[in-house]
Enzyme design. Structure first.
Site, PDB file in Angstrom:
ATOM      1  N   ALA A  18       0.776  -1.160   0.143  1.00 44.11           N
ATOM      2  CA  ALA A  18       0.144  -0.028   0.018  1.00 44.11           C
ATOM      3  C   ALA A  18       0.718   1.228   0.072  1.00 44.11           C
ATOM      4  O   ALA A  18       0.329   2.343  -0.606  1.00 44.11           O
ATOM      5  CB  ALA A  18      -0.852  -0.051   1.178  1.00 44.11           C
ATOM      6  N   THR A  19       2.127   1.142   0.521  1.00 44.99           N
ATOM      7  CA  THR A  19       2.915   2.343   0.588  1.00 44.99           C
ATOM      8  C   THR A  19       3.146   2.789  -0.835  1.00 44.99           C
ATOM      9  O   THR A  19       2.957   4.050  -1.282  1.00 44.99           O
ATOM     10  CB  THR A  19       4.331   2.105   1.525  1.00 44.99           C
ATOM     11  OG1 THR A  19       3.934   2.078   2.768  1.00 44.99           O
ATOM     12  CG2 THR A  19       5.198   3.388   1.097  1.00 44.99           C
ATOM     13  N   ASN A  52      -5.966   3.465  10.769  1.00 42.93           N
ATOM     14  CA  ASN A  52      -4.913   2.477  11.214  1.00 42.93           C
ATOM     15  C   ASN A  52      -4.431   2.039  12.722  1.00 42.93           C
ATOM     16  O   ASN A  52      -4.520   1.276  13.170  1.00 42.93           O
ATOM     17  CB  ASN A  52      -3.440   2.359  10.499  1.00 42.93           C
ATOM     18  CG  ASN A  52      -2.823   3.724  10.658  1.00 42.93           C
ATOM     19  OD1 ASN A  52      -3.259   4.938  10.433  1.00 42.93           O
ATOM     20  ND2 ASN A  52      -1.715   4.007  10.980  1.00 42.93           N
ATOM     21  N   GLN A  80      -6.603  -0.638   5.635  1.00 40.91           N
ATOM     22  CA  GLN A  80      -7.033  -1.413   7.094  1.00 40.91           C
ATOM     23  C   GLN A  80      -8.482  -1.827   6.717  1.00 40.91           C
ATOM     24  O   GLN A  80      -8.911  -2.463   7.469  1.00 40.91           O
ATOM     25  CB  GLN A  80      -7.024  -0.567   8.148  1.00 40.91           C
ATOM     26  CG  GLN A  80      -5.798   0.010   8.418  1.00 40.91           C
ATOM     27  CD  GLN A  80      -4.797  -1.215   8.990  1.00 40.91           C
ATOM     28  OE1 GLN A  80      -5.179  -2.150   9.416  1.00 40.91           O
ATOM     29  NE2 GLN A  80      -3.310  -0.706   9.346  1.00 40.91           N
ATOM     30  N   SER A 134      -3.038  -3.454   0.851  1.00 41.86           N
ATOM     31  CA  SER A 134      -1.949  -4.196   0.848  1.00 41.86           C
ATOM     32  C   SER A 134      -2.294  -5.598   1.387  1.00 41.86           C
ATOM     33  O   SER A 134      -3.453  -5.797   2.528  1.00 41.86           O
ATOM     34  CB  SER A 134      -1.229  -3.625   2.264  1.00 41.86           C
ATOM     35  OG  SER A 134       0.355  -4.010   2.058  1.00 41.86           O
ATOM     36  N   ALA A 135      -1.668  -6.775   0.857  1.00 44.24           N
ATOM     37  CA  ALA A 135      -2.276  -7.965   1.027  1.00 44.24           C
ATOM     38  C   ALA A 135      -2.131  -8.376   2.720  1.00 44.24           C
ATOM     39  O   ALA A 135      -3.247  -9.335   3.016  1.00 44.24           O
ATOM     40  CB  ALA A 135      -1.420  -9.028   0.121  1.00 44.24           C
ATOM     41  N   HIS A 136      -0.868  -7.934   3.455  1.00 38.33           N
ATOM     42  CA  HIS A 136      -0.703  -8.573   4.431  1.00 38.33           C
ATOM     43  C   HIS A 136      -1.443  -8.246   5.545  1.00 38.33           C
ATOM     44  O   HIS A 136      -1.547  -8.929   6.828  1.00 38.33           O
ATOM     45  CB  HIS A 136       0.871  -8.427   4.873  1.00 38.33           C
ATOM     46  CG  HIS A 136       0.878  -6.956   5.380  1.00 38.33           C
ATOM     47  ND1 HIS A 136       1.372  -6.599   6.514  1.00 38.33           N
ATOM     48  CD2 HIS A 136       1.378  -5.780   4.387  1.00 38.33           C
ATOM     49  CE1 HIS A 136       1.809  -5.239   6.604  1.00 38.33           C
ATOM     50  NE2 HIS A 136       1.661  -4.879   5.428  1.00 38.33           N
ATOM     51  N   THR A 196       9.807  -7.243 -13.225  1.00 34.55           N
ATOM     52  CA  THR A 196       9.331  -8.688 -13.436  1.00 34.55           C
ATOM     53  C   THR A 196       8.291  -8.679 -12.144  1.00 34.55           C
ATOM     54  O   THR A 196       8.464  -8.232 -11.179  1.00 34.55           O
ATOM     55  CB  THR A 196      10.347  -9.750 -13.203  1.00 34.55           C
ATOM     56  OG1 THR A 196      11.298  -9.378 -14.383  1.00 34.55           O
ATOM     57  CG2 THR A 196       9.766 -10.996 -13.327  1.00 34.55           C
ATOM     58  N   CYS A 254       4.324   1.247  11.417  1.00 32.38           N
ATOM     59  CA  CYS A 254       4.978   1.662  10.705  1.00 32.38           C
ATOM     60  C   CYS A 254       5.921   3.208  11.262  1.00 32.38           C
ATOM     61  O   CYS A 254       6.746   3.665  10.630  1.00 32.38           O
ATOM     62  CB  CYS A 254       4.209   2.309   9.256  1.00 32.38           C
ATOM     63  SG  CYS A 254       3.465   0.998   8.592  1.00 32.38           S
TER      64      CYS A 254
END
Length: 384
Positions: free
Chosen positions: A68-69, A146, A174, A194-196, A234, A320
């Site tokens: 996301a950043t 967040n 979030q 963001s996936a995590h 890639t 963060c």
């Protein structure tokens, strides 16, 4: 270890882990035209569809990024390329705030920061006022905070911004995977994720770019035509496979997870209230994420409380900004004094949290807060 720090990162979902491992068993660059390359490209296409299904948008509107950043940077730098003024809030994630300040550093008066009230809600009247002065090119407001979990009502933001020709970006890091997002209904132009945060692997995210929005792409990384020219390099096929699998898992279980996690958050706050005198839950009590609770324990510095309960993983703010010498800019913006901001813990729950975890964490927190307060009282000099 009782893990209650999902806003920092969520445990990897089994489906995502399996997809990553499976993808790593195969060789192939997704840009190559031979069979191994096309096999990799098919995994990317499948993941793009899975993320799009979660958001209810077109797969072609999803650009994969490193997180996301990067997505926030990509969105703001592209949307602000017109040079018109930019509007955001003073409680945004640093990936938005610092990027906005950088973009407008040589343009005095071109950055407008909206304030929030004591509940953490953005001042929409101030937004209307800013839009009324014209020359606004972009409004960027986070979907969910967040630190406090407080939600932004984006529908009126979009209506007001589009009425004056401004684009709308939302940092939904979030919110994706925690509450439903329907991009066929919510007409934002750009959205970061963001996936995590919802059980995918770290180091992979996405930017939604609405195909009808007039946004010139401005790649930050050049040297290739991947991702429709928005991001060269890639493709991270295992990571992309992982975010797709996590998105699919969320899509199947979101309604049940949201309700269950909301009940667990309420249970946590009830257990804390029954065990500890002197505490405050920060943020709007209704308009917030189901799994987030920001609680201030006056007289008990957060770092000391966390040290006193090492088997419970919580946060004293955003991961963060860990190590930052100053208190949370979000809590200060809500009118909380520096001392109380330093005495605030963030509990964030997720798909693997259980009722047993909550009760153990509440007991540990009560014990730790009482221990720290007693220690602080013992160290207080006696007047005279």
């Amino acid at each position: 270890m009782i893990y209650l720090d999902y806003n920092a990162t969520a445990p990897t979902r089994p489906e995502a882990l399996a997809a990553v491992v499976d993808a790593m068993h195969y060789v192939g660059n997704a840009s190559s035209i031979h069979l191994p390359g096309q096999s990799a490209a098919q995994r990317v296409d499948s993941a793009r569809r899975q993320v799009a299904e979660l958001l209810n948008c077109s797969p072609g509107e999803i650009i994969f990024t490193s997180g996301a950043t990067e997505a926030n940077n990509l969105a703001l730098r592209a949307a602000h390329s017109s040079g018109r003024r930019l509007v955001t809030s003073n409680v945004e994630h640093p990936a938005v705030l610092e990027t906005a300040r950088d973009l407008t550093a040589d343009q005095p008066g071109s950055l407008i920061l909206l304030e929030v009230d004591a509940d953490g809600l953005v001042d929409l009247a101030a937004l209307e006022n800013a839009l009324g002065h014209g020359d606004i090119g972009l409004v960027s407001l986070m979907a969910a905070n967040n630190e406090t979990g407080v939600l932004t009502d984006l529908a009126p933001v979009v209506t007001a911004a589009h009425a004056v020709g401004a684009l709308v970006h939302t940092d939904a890091t979030q919110m994706v995977g925690r509450l439903p997002i329907d991009l066929a209904d919510l007409d934002v132009d750009l959205l970061s994720l963001s996936a995590h945060k919802f059980g995918g692997p770290q180091g992979i995210g996405a930017l939604f770019v609405r195909r009808t929005a007039s946004i010139p792409f401005r790649p930050q990384v050049t040297g290739g035509g991947q991702e429709r020219g928005w991001r060269a390099g890639t493709l991270n096929v295992p990571g992309i496979a992982g975010v797709g699998a996590a998105a699919a898992a969320v899509h199947r279980s979101l309604a049940e997870e949201t309700a269950r996690i909301g009940r667990l958050r309420d249970l946590l706050e009830h257990a804390v209230s029954a065990s500890i005198d002197g505490y405050r839950v920060n943020g709007h009590r209704v308009a917030r994420l189901p799994g987030v609770s920001s609680i201030t324990f006056p007289g008990a510095p957060a770092d000391a409380v966390m040290a006193a309960m090492p088997h419970v993983a919580v946060s004293d703010g955003s991961a963060c900004a860990s190590g930052a010498p100053s208190p949370s800019h979000v809590l200060l913006a809500m009118g909380i004094n520096r001392h109380d901001a330093d005495c605030t813990l963030r509990f964030s729950l997720g798909y693997a949290t259980t009722e047993d975890h909550i009760m153990q964490a509440a007991d540990a927190t009560a014990h730790a807060v009482k221990l720290v307060r007693a220690s602080m009282d013992a160290c207080t000099p006696i007047p005279g």
